[in-house]
Scaffold this active site. Structure first.
Site, PDB file in Angstrom:
ATOM      1  N   ASP A  76       0.807  -1.223   0.000  1.00  0.00           N
ATOM      2  CA  ASP A  76       0.000   0.000   0.000  1.00  0.00           C
ATOM      3  C   ASP A  76       0.840   1.272   0.000  1.00  0.00           C
ATOM      4  O   ASP A  76       1.998   1.265   0.400  1.00  0.00           O
ATOM      5  CB  ASP A  76      -0.885   0.042   1.259  1.00  0.00           C
ATOM      6  CG  ASP A  76      -2.054  -0.922   1.200  1.00  0.00           C
ATOM      7  OD1 ASP A  76      -2.097  -1.784   0.303  1.00  0.00           O
ATOM      8  OD2 ASP A  76      -2.938  -0.804   2.073  1.00  0.00           O
ATOM      9  N   HIS A  90       3.624  -2.017   3.424  1.00  0.00           N
ATOM     10  CA  HIS A  90       3.558  -0.625   2.995  1.00  0.00           C
ATOM     11  C   HIS A  90       4.873  -0.226   2.341  1.00  0.00           C
ATOM     12  O   HIS A  90       5.930  -0.765   2.670  1.00  0.00           O
ATOM     13  CB  HIS A  90       3.309   0.307   4.185  1.00  0.00           C
ATOM     14  CG  HIS A  90       1.953   0.148   4.782  1.00  0.00           C
ATOM     15  ND1 HIS A  90       1.655  -0.821   5.716  1.00  0.00           N
ATOM     16  CD2 HIS A  90       0.801   0.829   4.546  1.00  0.00           C
ATOM     17  CE1 HIS A  90       0.373  -0.722   6.042  1.00  0.00           C
ATOM     18  NE2 HIS A  90      -0.171   0.266   5.364  1.00  0.00           N
TER      19      HIS A  90
END
Length: 190
Positions: A13, A160
């Protein structure tokens, strides 16, 4: 059948990020693994060359909202949600020539206004069930411990990018997945 039982999906992400995206792409290539990159529309617009490179290397690109209003996303009114989701959809369609099929809400938080918006845009929501809290946690061993605890057949792993530890966490996660005999696959649309 047995192979399917050992499959996991890797998701990343908050990109694209010029400091981390190229390094993560090289690590994924080295491990012959494909991931779903959930991109933020505003960042994608700033780095179209990274969006193109993610796609060129065979990864899936998902919608992660236009501006990533992390603490507020679930509180947004329907028109604000539409602007975030449809805005990112248009940004990514413009850059890729096709619209994403997967959506992930910022921080995973959503409300009941979101489902009809996703339906209208032809998007499917993908949450996660395996994460290391690498968005907030800085201690690599703690991050990996959390990931290992959640790693099981069918896991959707959340990582992430844009963090100082992003490449170390991805590298160690790829090694852990391989060591435990899992196969990383892209999601199937059923």
């Amino acid at each position: 059948e047995a192979a399917e039982a050992r499959e996991v999906c890797l998701t990343i992400d908050d990109g694209p990020d010029p400091a981390t995206t190229p390094v993560l792409l090289d690590l994924l290539d080295k491990h012959e693994a494909r991931a779903v990159f959930f991109l933020i529309g505003d960042r994608a617009r700033q780095h179209p060359e990274l969006v193109a490179e993610i796609a060129r290397r065979g990864h899936e690109i998902g919608n992660h909202s236009q501006t990533h209003p992390a603490g507020l996303f679930w509180l947004l009114r329907p028109w604000q949600l539409w602007r975030e989701v449809a805005g990112c959809q248009e940004t990514l369609r413009g850059l890729l020539g096709r619209a994403p099929v997967w959506f992930r809400p910022p921080v995973g938080h959503h409300n009941l206004f979101l489902a009809p918006i996703l339906r209208a845009l032809g998007l499917r929501m993908m949450i996660w069930n395996c994460r290391g809290f690498d968005g907030v946690e800085r201690e690599i061993s703690t991050i990996l411990h959390h990931i290992e605890r959640g790693l099981r057949p069918g896991a959707i792993i959340l990582l992430h990018e844009g963090r100082s530890v992003s490449h170390v966490v991805l590298s160690a996660t790829l090694e852990m997945v391989a060591r435990k005999g899992f196969l990383i696959v892209l999601p199937k649309i059923s």
